[in-house]
Design an enzyme around this catalytic site. Structure first.
Site, PDB file in Angstrom:
ATOM      1  N   GLU A 226      -1.735   1.141   2.651  1.00  0.00           N
ATOM      2  CA  GLU A 226      -1.287   2.534   2.515  1.00  0.00           C
ATOM      3  C   GLU A 226      -1.420   3.172   3.901  1.00  0.00           C
ATOM      4  O   GLU A 226      -2.398   3.856   4.207  1.00  0.00           O
ATOM      5  CB  GLU A 226      -2.133   3.301   1.488  1.00  0.00           C
ATOM      6  CG  GLU A 226      -1.512   4.644   1.170  1.00  0.00           C
ATOM      7  CD  GLU A 226      -2.446   5.614   0.451  1.00  0.00           C
ATOM      8  OE1 GLU A 226      -1.944   6.617  -0.075  1.00  0.00           O
ATOM      9  OE2 GLU A 226      -3.665   5.387   0.424  1.00  0.00           O
TER      10      GLU A 226
ATOM     11  N   ASP B  42      -5.907   0.819  -0.517  1.00  0.00           N
ATOM     12  CA  ASP B  42      -5.860   2.274  -0.632  1.00  0.00           C
ATOM     13  C   ASP B  42      -6.530   2.935   0.573  1.00  0.00           C
ATOM     14  O   ASP B  42      -7.648   2.550   0.956  1.00  0.00           O
ATOM     15  CB  ASP B  42      -6.622   2.666  -1.918  1.00  0.00           C
ATOM     16  CG  ASP B  42      -6.544   4.136  -2.222  1.00  0.00           C
ATOM     17  OD1 ASP B  42      -5.446   4.606  -2.536  1.00  0.00           O
ATOM     18  OD2 ASP B  42      -7.585   4.818  -2.144  1.00  0.00           O
TER      19      ASP B  42
END
Ligand code: GLC
Length: 580
Positions: A298, A236
C-alpha cells in the site's frame, strides 16, 4: 591469413549493424518487454480485491464470510481472475473492520474458521486462483494480548513493543503528530501515566518496529500464512512503520482538515529510511518459499520517485507497489494519464507497474470518473486503461458491474470510524463497501438476513451480475472480454508499451508491440463527451498497413476494418484493435 581478414571484416560489419539498429531496438523494447514464459505469475495475473464483509454471506447473519467467497469462486474464474486479495479476516473487535487485529494467526468467527479458510485455499487452487492475505504490520488492536500486556506496567517485557512516551506537561501529548483518522496521534493511558502512539485510530496502537522481538513475531505471522498455502501479501500502511525517535513536531500547513484539525505534513511519521530495511527482510523471507509469493505494497506515496523506491535498489523489496498516482488522477485528463503511464512504465527500477482505480478506502470509479451522463461508458473506458497497459491490474469487487458509491445520509447509519469523526465533511468509507450485487432478489443475492450490515444500494436492481450476464453490452461482459483479450494476445500480455499521438489532448492512445511474430495492439480512448476523429501515423513504429482490425469497441464500430488515417470515436469511446 586471408580467412582471418574475412573473419574480422564480417565481425566488424556485424558490430556496425548492431549499433545502427540500436535506437530501433531500444525504442520498441520498453524495459518491460518480457518473455511470458519465464515470468513470475504475478506479472500477468488479474488480481481481485474482496472486502469479505460485503462479498457473500453464507450463514444469513448479514455479514459476508469465507464460505461465501468459496461459493463464488466459479464466478471469479469465469471473469478471468487469477488471484484474490482478501482484506483482513483475523479476529478483531472490528473498530476499523478488521484492520484492528487481536490475533494474527486465526480467523474471526464472524468470517468462519481456519478449516473454512483451508477449504477456500484448496478450492481456489483447483481453479488456478491464488489467495493473497492482508498483512497489517504497523499496528495491532488495543485488545491484542501484546498491547494488553504492554499497557499493564512500565516493566512489562512487552512495554517496548509499542511506542510509549511522556507528555510535555499535564494533559499535553509528547508532540503535535496527528492521526490519519483525526486529532492527536497520542492517547493518554491513566494506569501508567504515559501516552501511546497510533497513526490510525485510538484502538490501533502502533507497534515499535525498532524492537527485534516485534520483527520476529510479525515475520512469524508471514510464515504462518505462507505455510498454509497463501500466494503472498498485501502489506497495509508499510510506509508508516517508523517514526522519528526524536519526536520532532510535524510542519503545520495552512487550513483545517475534515476533522477540524490543522493541516499537517506527516514528515516525521512516514517514509523513514528504515522502512526499506524491513521490506528487504520481508522479501528475503517470502523468496524462501516456492512459487514466487508476491508482496503488494500500500504505497500511497506523494510522487512517482518515492513510489519507485518501494521496488528496492536491486529488485529486493516489493514486487508490486500500488500506483496511487494513477488511481488518484480523478479526472479524465489525457495529458495526466499519458505522463503517469510513461513515468511508471519507464521507471528506473524496472519494476512491474501495479494499477487499480477502486478499493475499500476510495470512492468507486463509476462515480469518481463518471461525469453524470455517460458513467457506464466511462466505466468501460477505465476498465480499458486498467487492463490493457503493461501493469498488473487489480479490480475491486463490484467494479466489474458498475457498482457506485452509496454514502450514508445520516450520521446514525455510519459504520466507518472515519465517517463518524469526519462527519459531515468526510462521510467515511461505507459508501464503497456496500454488499456485492449478485441479482435482483432480496438482499441482492448477497444474504438472506432481514438486514445486511450495510444497506443494499438502490442501484442493485439494474446493476447486478445476473442482469449483466444476459446483456452483451453490459459493463460485466466488457470486463470479461478485455480480460480474455489480455490473456489471448501476446501484445497485451507482454508487449512493450509506447504512447502514440502524443500531442492529442482528447484521445489517449498507445501501442502494445509484440515483436515480429504477433500483431501489435492499438488502444484508443476518447476522454471527451464529443465524438472525435483521429488519424494515426504508425510507420515509425514498424507498422506498414494503412488500416486496423477492431478487436473490441464500445460503443460498437460499424466495420471491423478501419482506415488508420480516419478513426472515429464516439463520446468516451473505446477502441482496441490489431495493427500490422
Ligand atoms: C489502510 C487500510 C485502511 C485502514 C488503514 C489502517 O490504509 O487500507 O482500510 O483503515 O490502513 O489499518
Amino acid at each position: 591469413m586471408r580467412t582471418n581478414w574475412l573473419g574480422w571484416f564480417v565481425a566488424g560489419c556485424a558490430i556496425v549493424l548492431a549499433f545502427a539498429l540500436l535506437p530501433t531496438l531500444t525504442r520498441s523494447q520498453s524495459p518491460h518487454s518480457n518473455h511470458a514464459l519465464g515470468d513470475p505469475w504475478w506479472k500477468h495475473a488479474v488480481i481481485y480485491e474482496i472486502y469479505p464483509r460485503s462479498f457473500q454471506d453464507s450463514d444469513g447473519d448479514g455479514i459476508g464470510d469465507i464460505n461465501g467467497i468459496t461459493s463464488r469462486l466459479d464466478y471469479l474464474k469465469e471473469l478471468g481472475v487469477d488471484a484474490i486479495w482478501i482484506t483482513p479476516v483475523y479476529p478483531s473487535p472490528q473498530v476499523d473492520f478488521g484492520y484492528d487485529i487481536s490475533n494474527y494467526e486465526a480467523i474471526d468467527p464472524q468470517y468462519g474458521t481456519l478449516a473454512d479458510f483451508d477449504h477456500l485455499v484448496s478450492e481456489a487452487k483447483k481453479r488456478n486462483i491464488r489467495i493473497i492475505m492482508d498483512w497489517v504490520p504497523n499496528h495491532t488492536s488495543d485488545q491484542h494480548p501484546w498491547f494488553l500486556e504492554s499497557r499493564s506496567s512500565h516493566n512489562n517485557p512487552k512495554r517496548d513493543w509499542y511506542i510509549w512516551r511522556d507528555g510535555t506537561g499535564p494533559g499535553q501529548p509528547p508532540n503535535n503528530w496527528q492521526s490519519w483518522f483525526g486529532h492527536s496521534a497520542w492517547t493518554y493511558d491513566e494506569k501508567t501515566g504515559q501516552w501511546y502512539y497510533h497513526y490510525f485510530y485510538v484502538q490501533q496502537p502502533d507497534l515499535n518496529w525498532r524492537n527485534p522481538e516485534v520483527r520476529k513475531a510479525m515475520y512469524g505471522v508471514l510464515r504462518f500464512w505462507l505455510d498454509r498455502g497463501v500466494a503472498g501479501f498485501r502489506m497495509d500502511a508499510v510506509s508508516r512503520l517508523f517514526e522519528d525517535p526524536n519526536l520532532h513536531d510535524d510542519p503545520i500547513l495552512p487550513g483545517l482538515n475534515a476533522f477540524g484539525d490543522p493541516n499537517i505534513e506527516h514528515k516525521y511519521t512516514q517514509d523513514l529510511p528504515e522502512v526499506h530495511d524491513v521490506l528487504r527482510e520481508v522479501r528475503e523471507l517470502v523468496d524462501g518459499y516456492p512459487d514466487n509469493p508476491v508482496l503488494i505494497g500500500e504505497a500511497d506515496e506523494p510522487n512517482i520517485q518515492d513510489l519507485v523506491k518501494m521496488y528496492g535498489s536491486n529488485d529486493d523489496e516489493e514486487q508490486l507497489p500500488m500506483d496511487f498516482q494513477l488511481a488518484d488522477v480523478n479526472k479524465l485528463s489525457v495529458p495526466e494519464f499519458r505522463r503517469l503511464l510513461d513515468e511508471i512504465e519507464f521507471n528506473p527500477a524496472l519494476g512491474q507497474p501495479y494499477f487499480f482505480f477502486s478499493n475499500h478506502d476510495q470512492s468507486r470509479t463509476w462515480d469518481r470518473y463518471g461525469e453524470g451522463a455517460h458513467n457506464d461508458q466511462i466505466a468501460k473506458l477505465m476498465a480499458t486503461i486498467l487492463l490493457t497497459t503493461h501493469a498488473t491490474p487489480q479490480l475491486y469487487y463490484g467494479e466489474e458491474i458498475g457498482m457506485r458509491t452509496t454514502t450514508p445520509t445520516r450520521i446514525e447509519d455510519v459504520k466507518d470510524p472515519v465517517g463518524r469523526t469526519g462527519w459531515p465533511k468526510d462521510k467515511g468509507r461505507d459508501g464503497e463497501r456496500t454488499p456485492m450485487q449478485w441479482n435482483s432478489s432480496h438482499d441482492a443475492g448477497f444474504s438472506t438476513a432481514e438486514k445486511t450490515w450495510l444497506p443494499i444500494p438502490p442501484s442493485a436492481d439494474r446493476y447486478n451480475v445476473a442482469v449483466e450476464q444476459r446483456d452483451p453490452d453490459s459493463i460485466l461482459n466488457f470486463y470479461k472480454h478485455v480480460i480474455a483479450l489480455r490473456r489471448q494476445l501476446t501484445a497485451l500480455r507482454s508487449g512493450a508499451y509506447v504512447a502514440v499521438n502524443r500531442d492529442d489532448e482528447d484521445v489517449l492512445a498507445y501501442l502494445r508491440e509484440a515483436g515480429q511474430d504477433s500483431p501489435s495492439v492499438l488502444v484508443a480512448l476518447n476522454m471527451t463527451a464529443e465524438p472525435r476523429t483521429v488519424s494515426f501515423k504508425l510507420n515509425g513504429f514498424g507498422i506498414s498497413a494503412n488500416s486496423l482490425t477492431v478487436l473490441l469497441a464500445s460503443p460498437k464500430q460499424g466495420k471491423t476494418e478501419l482506415p488508420l488515417k480516419e478513426v472515429q470515436l464516439d463520446p468516451f469511446g473505446v477502441l482496441i484493435a490489431t495493427v500490422k
